[in-house]
Design a protein around this motif. Sequence first.
Motif, PDB file in Angstrom:
ATOM      1  N   GLU A 190       0.830  -1.208   0.000  1.00  0.00           N
ATOM      2  CA  GLU A 190       0.000   0.000   0.000  1.00  0.00           C
ATOM      3  C   GLU A 190       0.867   1.262   0.000  1.00  0.00           C
ATOM      4  OE1 GLU A 190      -3.846   1.481   2.554  1.00  0.00           O
ATOM      5  OE2 GLU A 190      -2.314   0.284   3.557  1.00  0.00           O
ATOM      6  N   ASP A 191       0.449   2.256  -0.779  1.00  0.00           N
ATOM      7  CA  ASP A 191       1.152   3.547  -0.703  1.00  0.00           C
ATOM      8  C   ASP A 191       0.144   4.647  -0.435  1.00  0.00           C
ATOM      9  OD1 ASP A 191       0.206   4.906  -3.207  1.00  0.00           O
ATOM     10  OD2 ASP A 191       1.180   3.199  -4.184  1.00  0.00           O
ATOM     11  N   ASP A 192       0.649   5.842  -0.117  1.00  0.00           N
ATOM     12  CA  ASP A 192      -0.288   6.948   0.152  1.00  0.00           C
ATOM     13  C   ASP A 192      -0.114   8.038  -0.913  1.00  0.00           C
ATOM     14  OD1 ASP A 192       2.183   7.744   0.953  1.00  0.00           O
ATOM     15  OD2 ASP A 192       1.635   8.268   3.003  1.00  0.00           O
ATOM     16  N   ARG A 203      -6.912  -1.364 -16.622  1.00  0.00           N
ATOM     17  CA  ARG A 203      -5.992  -1.613 -17.734  1.00  0.00           C
ATOM     18  C   ARG A 203      -4.518  -1.668 -17.342  1.00  0.00           C
ATOM     19  NH1 ARG A 203      -7.100   1.345 -23.109  1.00  0.00           N
ATOM     20  NH2 ARG A 203      -5.782  -0.423 -23.699  1.00  0.00           N
ATOM     21  N   ILE A 204      -4.213  -1.385 -16.058  1.00  0.00           N
ATOM     22  CA  ILE A 204      -2.787  -1.251 -15.713  1.00  0.00           C
ATOM     23  C   ILE A 204      -2.001  -2.558 -15.785  1.00  0.00           C
ATOM     24  CG2 ILE A 204      -2.953   0.872 -14.321  1.00  0.00           C
ATOM     25  CD1 ILE A 204      -2.990  -0.959 -11.870  1.00  0.00           C
ATOM     26  N   PHE A 205      -2.707  -3.712 -15.875  1.00  0.00           N
ATOM     27  CA  PHE A 205      -1.986  -4.982 -15.995  1.00  0.00           C
ATOM     28  C   PHE A 205      -1.709  -5.339 -17.462  1.00  0.00           C
ATOM     29  CE2 PHE A 205      -3.638  -5.255 -11.713  1.00  0.00           C
ATOM     30  CZ  PHE A 205      -2.565  -5.787 -11.012  1.00  0.00           C
ATOM     31  N   THR A 222       9.257   0.467 -17.821  1.00  0.00           N
ATOM     32  CA  THR A 222       9.117  -0.099 -19.166  1.00  0.00           C
ATOM     33  C   THR A 222       7.645  -0.312 -19.523  1.00  0.00           C
ATOM     34  OG1 THR A 222       9.147  -2.357 -18.323  1.00  0.00           O
ATOM     35  CG2 THR A 222      11.268  -1.401 -18.917  1.00  0.00           C
ATOM     36  N   GLY A 223       6.761  -0.189 -18.523  1.00  0.00           N
ATOM     37  CA  GLY A 223       5.344  -0.444 -18.779  1.00  0.00           C
ATOM     38  C   GLY A 223       5.024  -1.931 -18.837  1.00  0.00           C
ATOM     39  N   LEU A 224       6.005  -2.770 -18.477  1.00  0.00           N
ATOM     40  CA  LEU A 224       5.781  -4.220 -18.555  1.00  0.00           C
ATOM     41  C   LEU A 224       5.699  -4.882 -17.178  1.00  0.00           C
ATOM     42  CD1 LEU A 224       8.153  -5.198 -21.510  1.00  0.00           C
ATOM     43  CD2 LEU A 224       5.686  -4.915 -21.540  1.00  0.00           C
ATOM     44  N   GLY A 225       6.084  -4.125 -16.140  1.00  0.00           N
ATOM     45  CA  GLY A 225       6.170  -4.702 -14.790  1.00  0.00           C
ATOM     46  C   GLY A 225       4.901  -5.428 -14.346  1.00  0.00           C
TER      47      GLY A 225
HETATM   48  P1  ADP Z   1       5.951   1.017 -15.292  1.00  0.00           P
HETATM   49  O1  ADP Z   1       7.202   0.439 -15.814  1.00  0.00           O
HETATM   50  O2  ADP Z   1       5.400   2.117 -16.144  1.00  0.00           O
HETATM   51  O3  ADP Z   1       6.016   1.376 -13.843  1.00  0.00           O
HETATM   52  P2  ADP Z   1       3.996  -1.046 -14.548  1.00  0.00           P
HETATM   53  O4  ADP Z   1       3.451  -2.138 -15.402  1.00  0.00           O
HETATM   54  O5  ADP Z   1       4.731  -1.456 -13.320  1.00  0.00           O
HETATM   55  O6  ADP Z   1       4.880  -0.164 -15.514  1.00  0.00           O
HETATM   56  O7  ADP Z   1       2.788  -0.096 -14.132  1.00  0.00           O
HETATM   57  C1  ADP Z   1       1.872   0.352 -15.125  1.00  0.00           C
HETATM   58  C2  ADP Z   1       1.339   1.741 -14.778  1.00  0.00           C
HETATM   59  O8  ADP Z   1       0.473   1.658 -13.634  1.00  0.00           O
HETATM   60  C3  ADP Z   1       2.411   2.756 -14.379  1.00  0.00           C
HETATM   61  O9  ADP Z   1       2.977   3.372 -15.515  1.00  0.00           O
HETATM   62  C4  ADP Z   1       1.616   3.730 -13.531  1.00  0.00           C
HETATM   63  O10 ADP Z   1       0.953   4.669 -14.362  1.00  0.00           O
HETATM   64  C5  ADP Z   1       0.542   2.850 -12.871  1.00  0.00           C
HETATM   65  N1  ADP Z   1       0.900   2.484 -11.459  1.00  0.00           N
HETATM   66  C6  ADP Z   1       1.412   1.300 -11.044  1.00  0.00           C
HETATM   67  N2  ADP Z   1       1.563   1.276  -9.710  1.00  0.00           N
HETATM   68  C7  ADP Z   1       1.133   2.484  -9.253  1.00  0.00           C
HETATM   69  C8  ADP Z   1       1.014   3.088  -7.946  1.00  0.00           C
HETATM   70  N3  ADP Z   1       1.393   2.442  -6.838  1.00  0.00           N
HETATM   71  N4  ADP Z   1       0.499   4.361  -7.886  1.00  0.00           N
HETATM   72  C9  ADP Z   1       0.112   5.023  -9.002  1.00  0.00           C
HETATM   73  N5  ADP Z   1       0.195   4.508 -10.259  1.00  0.00           N
HETATM   74  C10 ADP Z   1       0.694   3.260 -10.388  1.00  0.00           C
END
Ligand code: ADP
Length: 260
Positions: A190-192, A203-205, A222-225
Amino acid sequence: FKSFNPFNKLNNEISDYVNAKQIEIDELKRMESFRREFLADVSHELKTPIFAAQGFVHTLLDGAKDDPSVAKRFLKKAAKSLDGLDALVRDLVVLTQVETGDIKMNFEIVDIVSITEDIFEQLENKADKRGIHLKIRPKAIKECAVVADAQRIYQVLTNFIDNGIKYGKENGKVSVEFEEFEEHFLITVEDDGPGIPKDHLARIFERFYRVDKSRSRETGGTGLGLAIVKHILNAHKSSINVTSTPETGTRFSFTLSKGI
Ligand code: ADP
């Protein structure tokens, strides 16, 4: 008494065969369009750091190299672009392996608390630079034995914690919490920070999906994490959950089965 019609049987067999072939064709079409989209995404992503590095090197050759302070600045920028390219290629290799199931998971009993402590040690400097405090909750917890591939789960937790540090608010905190259930542990990072807008959350996955492209690149993303994380957790039969509230923060949770 129903009369037996041999043509009915043949008709059914033919239509079963046609249906099965249609399913195969649809699957091949789906794979082909996935492959084409993936190639288009990858070429686009590769172009960005290549063009940037190329631009800096050519500007240096065109004369910028003669001014030492400008030369140093441009060399640093070119190096940063090349580091980004290196990270991208490494992540692409891992993503391809996890997507195609080429990585064999090495399941064993691991202590997820000590993995988290190792990651904190590794990311301490990065967190300090943004004044972010890393902590484990509850404080008293000493061990959580789970069944997992230690190296891959290290990668998953590193990604969540690193994202908390990168996107969290300055001087804020990133905490990892462990909750025990009958058959599994629930792990929450968790972050704040400012959070993820609701319309982006689903869509972030996806590979290469970023809420803010320039912020992600600037922090070496890299947007792949998270795409890699999703595949690793799927291979652990783990369920992932993400909730985010604007200006309050983001919570990523996942489960891991208990080691007996
Ligand atoms: P990146 O290499 O861009 O960090 P990730 O796949 O890890 O790629 O994350 C995709 C996107 O999700 C990030 O670019 C960011 O916009 C968003 N994101 C991920 N984790 C967080 C977080 N803890 N707080 C805010 N945005 C996040």
